[in-house]
Design a protein around this motif. Structure first.
Motif, PDB file in Angstrom:
ATOM      1  N   LYS A 316       0.840  -1.198   0.000  1.00  0.00           N
ATOM      2  CA  LYS A 316       0.000   0.000   0.000  1.00  0.00           C
ATOM      3  C   LYS A 316       0.871   1.243   0.000  1.00  0.00           C
ATOM      4  O   LYS A 316       2.011   1.217   0.470  1.00  0.00           O
ATOM      5  N   GLY A 317       0.292   2.336  -0.498  1.00  0.00           N
ATOM      6  CA  GLY A 317       1.005   3.594  -0.478  1.00  0.00           C
ATOM      7  C   GLY A 317       2.328   3.477  -1.203  1.00  0.00           C
ATOM      8  O   GLY A 317       2.405   2.924  -2.302  1.00  0.00           O
ATOM      9  N   LEU A 318       3.377   3.975  -0.574  1.00  0.00           N
ATOM     10  CA  LEU A 318       4.716   3.882  -1.147  1.00  0.00           C
ATOM     11  C   LEU A 318       5.569   2.869  -0.380  1.00  0.00           C
ATOM     12  O   LEU A 318       6.768   3.030  -0.200  1.00  0.00           O
ATOM     13  N   LEU A 319       4.894   1.813   0.057  1.00  0.00           N
ATOM     14  CA  LEU A 319       5.535   0.594   0.561  1.00  0.00           C
ATOM     15  C   LEU A 319       5.033  -0.534  -0.331  1.00  0.00           C
ATOM     16  O   LEU A 319       3.992  -1.144  -0.098  1.00  0.00           O
ATOM     17  N   LEU A 320       5.756  -0.782  -1.412  1.00  0.00           N
ATOM     18  CA  LEU A 320       5.327  -1.734  -2.423  1.00  0.00           C
ATOM     19  C   LEU A 320       6.379  -2.819  -2.611  1.00  0.00           C
ATOM     20  O   LEU A 320       7.577  -2.577  -2.481  1.00  0.00           O
ATOM     21  N   GLY A 321       5.910  -4.012  -2.921  1.00  0.00           N
ATOM     22  CA  GLY A 321       6.799  -5.131  -3.176  1.00  0.00           C
ATOM     23  C   GLY A 321       6.477  -5.782  -4.497  1.00  0.00           C
ATOM     24  O   GLY A 321       5.315  -5.882  -4.887  1.00  0.00           O
ATOM     25  N   ILE A 322       7.517  -6.222  -5.196  1.00  0.00           N
ATOM     26  CA  ILE A 322       7.353  -6.986  -6.432  1.00  0.00           C
ATOM     27  C   ILE A 322       7.876  -8.393  -6.148  1.00  0.00           C
ATOM     28  O   ILE A 322       9.077  -8.587  -5.919  1.00  0.00           O
ATOM     29  N   ASP A 323       6.970  -9.370  -6.136  1.00  0.00           N
ATOM     30  CA  ASP A 323       7.369 -10.757  -5.915  1.00  0.00           C
ATOM     31  C   ASP A 323       7.788 -11.346  -7.256  1.00  0.00           C
ATOM     32  O   ASP A 323       6.966 -11.538  -8.154  1.00  0.00           O
ATOM     33  N   CYS A 324       9.082 -11.637  -7.385  1.00  0.00           N
ATOM     34  CA  CYS A 324       9.636 -12.141  -8.644  1.00  0.00           C
ATOM     35  C   CYS A 324       9.709 -13.661  -8.692  1.00  0.00           C
ATOM     36  O   CYS A 324      10.134 -14.235  -9.702  1.00  0.00           O
ATOM     37  N   VAL A 328      16.294 -12.323  -6.167  1.00  0.00           N
ATOM     38  CA  VAL A 328      16.436 -11.040  -6.857  1.00  0.00           C
ATOM     39  C   VAL A 328      17.788 -10.375  -6.618  1.00  0.00           C
ATOM     40  O   VAL A 328      17.999  -9.237  -7.027  1.00  0.00           O
ATOM     41  N   THR A 329      18.720 -11.072  -5.989  1.00  0.00           N
ATOM     42  CA  THR A 329      20.029 -10.479  -5.721  1.00  0.00           C
ATOM     43  C   THR A 329      20.722  -9.979  -6.987  1.00  0.00           C
ATOM     44  O   THR A 329      21.239  -8.852  -7.011  1.00  0.00           O
ATOM     45  N   PRO A 347      14.139 -13.163  -0.052  1.00  0.00           N
ATOM     46  CA  PRO A 347      14.936 -13.540  -1.223  1.00  0.00           C
ATOM     47  C   PRO A 347      14.329 -13.143  -2.565  1.00  0.00           C
ATOM     48  O   PRO A 347      15.060 -12.801  -3.497  1.00  0.00           O
ATOM     49  N   SER A 348      12.991 -13.170  -2.683  1.00  0.00           N
ATOM     50  CA  SER A 348      12.373 -12.993  -4.000  1.00  0.00           C
ATOM     51  C   SER A 348      11.612 -11.681  -4.157  1.00  0.00           C
ATOM     52  O   SER A 348      10.976 -11.467  -5.186  1.00  0.00           O
ATOM     53  N   ILE A 349      11.684 -10.806  -3.173  1.00  0.00           N
ATOM     54  CA  ILE A 349      10.866  -9.584  -3.189  1.00  0.00           C
ATOM     55  C   ILE A 349      11.737  -8.351  -3.391  1.00  0.00           C
ATOM     56  O   ILE A 349      12.699  -8.124  -2.653  1.00  0.00           O
ATOM     57  N   ILE A 350      11.379  -7.548  -4.387  1.00  0.00           N
ATOM     58  CA  ILE A 350      11.962  -6.218  -4.553  1.00  0.00           C
ATOM     59  C   ILE A 350      11.046  -5.232  -3.845  1.00  0.00           C
ATOM     60  O   ILE A 350       9.854  -5.158  -4.146  1.00  0.00           O
ATOM     61  N   LEU A 370      13.424  -0.196 -13.900  1.00  0.00           N
ATOM     62  CA  LEU A 370      12.997  -1.477 -13.330  1.00  0.00           C
ATOM     63  C   LEU A 370      12.602  -2.457 -14.417  1.00  0.00           C
ATOM     64  O   LEU A 370      13.055  -3.609 -14.446  1.00  0.00           O
ATOM     65  N   ALA A 371      11.736  -2.003 -15.303  1.00  0.00           N
ATOM     66  CA  ALA A 371      11.232  -2.880 -16.356  1.00  0.00           C
ATOM     67  C   ALA A 371      12.364  -3.371 -17.252  1.00  0.00           C
ATOM     68  O   ALA A 371      12.428  -4.555 -17.607  1.00  0.00           O
ATOM     69  N   SER A 372      13.266  -2.465 -17.601  1.00  0.00           N
ATOM     70  CA  SER A 372      14.377  -2.829 -18.477  1.00  0.00           C
ATOM     71  C   SER A 372      15.268  -3.887 -17.838  1.00  0.00           C
ATOM     72  O   SER A 372      15.585  -4.916 -18.452  1.00  0.00           O
ATOM     73  N   VAL A 373      15.636  -3.658 -16.577  1.00  0.00           N
ATOM     74  CA  VAL A 373      16.541  -4.596 -15.912  1.00  0.00           C
ATOM     75  C   VAL A 373      15.835  -5.911 -15.595  1.00  0.00           C
ATOM     76  O   VAL A 373      16.432  -6.990 -15.703  1.00  0.00           O
TER      77      VAL A 373
END
Length: 380
Positions: A316-324, A328-329, A347-350, A370-373
């Motif tokens: 929520k808000g500006l605390l967001l996670g992307i589960d890959c 993600v190291t 380990p898997s969350i940006i 982000l999208a590019s990398v």
């Protein structure tokens, strides 16, 4: 050779200056800072209002100790508790200290010793807060933990109900588990906790060290749930980069913390209080909070459009996670090279934690990187 203990996995970047969302290293390279000191620099780096506040206060008074009355503390406490069920505040220096105070207050008030916490939670690295934390990796190597905590699965009403007995003083939780993977409380689980606390006379402690002070688009994240905490802890964004923590509590708890029951040497010093007052004066503005919500919706929408399954955006808000769904190291290293600083949450969350003042242009730039990398490093 380093003269420092090796307890941090430090990144090979030496940051020397910053303005807003942009930081610069000692080689002159600029980065978009979507870590914000781990949700700390809420108004961005070197915000003019904070800089001016520190200048003015530094010429007056830095420290006198809590042996003396503090009108500044009174004012900040009133601001933080306004239009809430809370009535009193205790100021310290960090989130871990705030959580230690909350644990002590709950035990002192109830006369009971068990506090229920949750798997994947994070409450700090002092001995009590470490014992409260629901991550075994935090506890490894330190021997037996304090026995006063029962850790149960998050968002599991049945497991929580089974853990309740007459020894339970409080239930302690994060509304969004930041360090634990950006896991958000479900409406059902919030209702369960609220019901148990009310029917059993158990205190509810909400750790808002990372989620509080506008980070999720409201003053406090619990305001978006059915929870009505008896105790709440704050830090990180409260000082906008200056060290400060706070514990808020309801009126019925006040007498449990009489003179000598708890204390701090540096907590609530004039410099920290003046900065925190400046921060909340900005963040608690309704228009400011609405803007955070708009930015959050914009980022989430853009990410969901750009990232294919099985990627998942949450928070929520500006605390967001992307589960890959994978480590993600390597991605973290590549984003740094591209000029974007992000942080993991497991380990898997940006995890994305930009300053609350981040601009739409900066968001677009960050999402583009982000999208590019991601496509180059993970999707391919």
């Amino acid at each position: 050779m380093s003269f420092l203990f090796n307890n941090y996995s430090r990144r090979p970047i030496h940051l020397i200056s910053g303005k807003g969302t942009i930081v610069q290293d000692d080689k002159g390279k600029e980065y978009l800072d979507f870590i914000s000191g781990i949700a700390v620099v809420s108004l961005g780096h070197a915000h003019p209002a904070i800089v001016e506040t520190i200048k003015k206060q530094s010429e007056k008074l830095w420290h006198v100790s809590n042996l003396f009355e503090s009108p500044q503390q009174e004012k900040l406490a009133a601001t933080l508790t306004k239009d809430t069920q809370f009535s009193h505040a205790f100021f310290c220096n960090s989130g871990a200290e705030a959580n230690e105070a909350a644990i002590k207050l709950a035990r002192k008030h109830t006369g009971k010793h068990v506090i229920i916490t949750f798997e994947q939670s994070f409450h700090g690295r002092t001995f009590g807060a470490m014992a409260a934390t629901g991550q075994e990796k935090i506890k490894q190597g330190f021997g037996p933990m304090l026995e006063s905590f029962r850790t149960v699965p998050f968002n599991d009403p049945i497991a929580l109900s089974a853990a309740i007995d007459e020894d339970v003083a409080a239930i302690m939780l994060e509304v969004i588990q930041g360090e634990g993977g950006v896991h958000e409380i479900t409406a059902e689980f919030a209702d369960t906790i609220a019901g148990i606390c009310k029917s059993k006379g158990i205190l509810c402690i909400v750790d808002e060290v990372q989620t509080g002070i506008g980070r999720t688009g409201t003053r406090y994240a619990y305001e978006q749930t059915s929870l009505v905490p008896d105790i709440m802890t704050l830090a990180k964004g409260l000082g906008g980069g200056f060290p400060i923590g706070a514990m808020l509590g309801t009126a019925e708890l006040c007498n449990a913390f009489g003179p000598g029951s708890h204390g701090t040497t540096f907590g609530g010093n004039p410099l920290a209080i003046s900065v925190a007052q400046t921060v909340v004066n900005h963040v608690f503005d309704v228009t400011f909070l609405e803007d955070v919500q708009r930015k959050s919706a914009y980022i989430s929408g853009k990410l969901e459009d750009l990232l294919p399954a099985p990627f998942e955006v949450r928070g929520k808000g500006l605390l967001l996670g992307i589960d890959c769904k994978e480590d993600v190291t390597p991605f973290i290293r590549q984003t740094e090279k591209a000029g974007l600083l992000v942080v993991q949450a497991g380990p898997s969350i940006i995890r994305l934690l930009p300053p609350l003042t981040v601009t739409q242009m900066e968001i677009d730039q960050a999402i583009g990187l982000l999208a590019s990398v991601l496509h180059e490093t993970l999707i391919s």
